[in-house]
Design a protein around this motif. Structure first.
Motif, PDB file in Angstrom:
ATOM      1  N   ALA A 138       0.938  -1.221   0.188  1.00  0.00           N
ATOM      2  CA  ALA A 138      -0.209   0.110  -0.034  1.00  0.00           C
ATOM      3  C   ALA A 138       0.871   1.269   0.071  1.00  0.00           C
ATOM      4  O   ALA A 138       0.723   2.336  -0.701  1.00  0.00           O
ATOM      5  CB  ALA A 138      -0.880  -0.200   1.148  1.00  0.00           C
ATOM      6  N   ASN A 139       1.840   1.239   0.972  1.00  0.00           N
ATOM      7  CA  ASN A 139       2.776   2.638   0.886  1.00  0.00           C
ATOM      8  C   ASN A 139       3.595   2.558  -0.496  1.00  0.00           C
ATOM      9  O   ASN A 139       3.682   3.709  -1.094  1.00  0.00           O
ATOM     10  CB  ASN A 139       4.004   2.062   1.659  1.00  0.00           C
ATOM     11  CG  ASN A 139       4.749   3.467   2.135  1.00  0.00           C
ATOM     12  OD1 ASN A 139       4.265   4.468   2.162  1.00  0.00           O
ATOM     13  ND2 ASN A 139       6.156   3.179   2.112  1.00  0.00           N
ATOM     14  N   GLY A 155      10.123 -11.211   9.421  1.00  0.00           N
ATOM     15  CA  GLY A 155      10.239 -10.142   7.959  1.00  0.00           C
ATOM     16  C   GLY A 155      11.108  -9.248   8.163  1.00  0.00           C
ATOM     17  O   GLY A 155      11.127  -8.584   9.188  1.00  0.00           O
ATOM     18  N   ALA A 156      11.657  -8.745   7.025  1.00  0.00           N
ATOM     19  CA  ALA A 156      12.402  -7.369   6.899  1.00  0.00           C
ATOM     20  C   ALA A 156      11.925  -6.346   5.727  1.00  0.00           C
ATOM     21  O   ALA A 156      12.075  -7.344   4.759  1.00  0.00           O
ATOM     22  CB  ALA A 156      13.722  -7.775   7.105  1.00  0.00           C
ATOM     23  N   VAL A 157      11.701  -5.384   6.126  1.00  0.00           N
ATOM     24  CA  VAL A 157      11.289  -4.419   4.741  1.00  0.00           C
ATOM     25  C   VAL A 157      12.806  -3.966   4.129  1.00  0.00           C
ATOM     26  O   VAL A 157      13.553  -3.390   5.178  1.00  0.00           O
ATOM     27  CB  VAL A 157      10.534  -3.292   5.234  1.00  0.00           C
ATOM     28  CG1 VAL A 157      10.287  -2.273   3.951  1.00  0.00           C
ATOM     29  CG2 VAL A 157       9.161  -3.868   5.762  1.00  0.00           C
ATOM     30  N   TYR A 189      11.214   7.830  -5.667  1.00  0.00           N
ATOM     31  CA  TYR A 189      10.935   6.895  -4.602  1.00  0.00           C
ATOM     32  C   TYR A 189      11.376   5.511  -5.215  1.00  0.00           C
ATOM     33  O   TYR A 189      10.964   5.026  -6.291  1.00  0.00           O
ATOM     34  CB  TYR A 189       9.283   6.533  -4.386  1.00  0.00           C
ATOM     35  CG  TYR A 189       8.976   5.936  -3.495  1.00  0.00           C
ATOM     36  CD1 TYR A 189       8.960   5.943  -2.173  1.00  0.00           C
ATOM     37  CD2 TYR A 189       8.228   4.572  -4.037  1.00  0.00           C
ATOM     38  CE1 TYR A 189       8.479   4.998  -1.378  1.00  0.00           C
ATOM     39  CE2 TYR A 189       7.915   3.535  -3.005  1.00  0.00           C
ATOM     40  CZ  TYR A 189       8.101   3.732  -1.796  1.00  0.00           C
ATOM     41  OH  TYR A 189       7.600   2.873  -1.041  1.00  0.00           O
ATOM     42  N   GLY A 190      12.013   4.471  -4.202  1.00  0.00           N
ATOM     43  CA  GLY A 190      12.239   3.310  -4.454  1.00  0.00           C
ATOM     44  C   GLY A 190      11.420   2.410  -3.782  1.00  0.00           C
ATOM     45  O   GLY A 190      11.075   2.378  -2.518  1.00  0.00           O
ATOM     46  N   PRO A 191      10.737   1.321  -4.740  1.00  0.00           N
ATOM     47  CA  PRO A 191       9.784   0.655  -3.846  1.00  0.00           C
ATOM     48  C   PRO A 191      10.285  -0.274  -2.809  1.00  0.00           C
ATOM     49  O   PRO A 191      11.885  -0.691  -3.036  1.00  0.00           O
ATOM     50  CB  PRO A 191       9.119  -0.355  -4.911  1.00  0.00           C
ATOM     51  CG  PRO A 191      10.425  -0.177  -6.137  1.00  0.00           C
ATOM     52  CD  PRO A 191      10.827   1.099  -5.903  1.00  0.00           C
ATOM     53  N   ASN A 241       2.135  -5.857  -9.608  1.00  0.00           N
ATOM     54  CA  ASN A 241       2.541  -6.724  -8.875  1.00  0.00           C
ATOM     55  C   ASN A 241       2.149  -6.304  -7.222  1.00  0.00           C
ATOM     56  O   ASN A 241       1.916  -7.260  -6.349  1.00  0.00           O
ATOM     57  CB  ASN A 241       4.222  -6.428  -8.908  1.00  0.00           C
ATOM     58  CG  ASN A 241       4.887  -7.426  -7.893  1.00  0.00           C
ATOM     59  OD1 ASN A 241       4.630  -8.537  -7.748  1.00  0.00           O
ATOM     60  ND2 ASN A 241       6.073  -6.908  -7.178  1.00  0.00           N
ATOM     61  N   GLU A 242       2.187  -4.960  -7.135  1.00  0.00           N
ATOM     62  CA  GLU A 242       1.643  -4.395  -5.745  1.00  0.00           C
ATOM     63  C   GLU A 242       0.334  -5.080  -5.518  1.00  0.00           C
ATOM     64  O   GLU A 242      -0.150  -5.382  -4.371  1.00  0.00           O
ATOM     65  CB  GLU A 242       1.769  -3.020  -5.713  1.00  0.00           C
ATOM     66  CG  GLU A 242       3.264  -2.397  -5.969  1.00  0.00           C
ATOM     67  CD  GLU A 242       4.247  -2.974  -4.902  1.00  0.00           C
ATOM     68  OE1 GLU A 242       3.586  -3.447  -3.680  1.00  0.00           O
ATOM     69  OE2 GLU A 242       5.196  -2.939  -5.083  1.00  0.00           O
ATOM     70  N   MET A 243      -0.670  -4.826  -6.676  1.00  0.00           N
ATOM     71  CA  MET A 243      -1.961  -5.489  -6.374  1.00  0.00           C
ATOM     72  C   MET A 243      -2.061  -7.017  -6.079  1.00  0.00           C
ATOM     73  O   MET A 243      -3.150  -7.440  -5.168  1.00  0.00           O
ATOM     74  CB  MET A 243      -2.691  -4.936  -7.557  1.00  0.00           C
ATOM     75  CG  MET A 243      -3.153  -3.623  -7.776  1.00  0.00           C
ATOM     76  SD  MET A 243      -3.843  -2.763  -6.273  1.00  0.00           S
ATOM     77  CE  MET A 243      -5.621  -3.795  -6.158  1.00  0.00           C
TER      78      MET A 243
END
Length: 91
Positions: free
Chosen positions: A5-6, A33-35, A16-18, A57-59
């Motif tokens: 969502a971000n 988990g790690a972001v 911005y880098g995903p 991909n995000e959806m």
């Protein structure tokens, strides 16, 4: 799901880098988990020129997260029902 969502919310933010969530196994059991920033190899500007976020991909990531949540909820409900039936047998 929050990370996806971000990424979608920042789709038109310049530079911005995903982000991606990476899961790693823990020796004691479970997953951590790690972001992290997506690697340049993962970034594809084919869908929306000028952005590094892949909407498709995000959806898919968000839909998968909802499906996993529902599956886990069904497992917990089944365990609760089984425990309740076992306790009712002794009463």
């Amino acid at each position: 799901m929050e990370t996806a969502a971000n990424n979608l919310a920042n789709i038109s933010t310049p530079g911005y880098g995903p982000k991606r969530v990476e899961a790693t196994a823990v020796n004691s059991g479970g997953v951590r988990g790690a972001v992290n920033e997506a690697s340049p190899a993962e970034i594809d500007e084919a869908f929306i020129p000028g952005t590094a976020v892949d909407v498709t991909n995000e959806m898919v990531t968000m839909i998968s997260a909802v499906s996993a949540y529902r599956a886990n909820l069904a497992v917990l409900r089944s365990a609760d029902d089984a425990e309740r039936a076992l306790l009712d047998a002794f009463v």
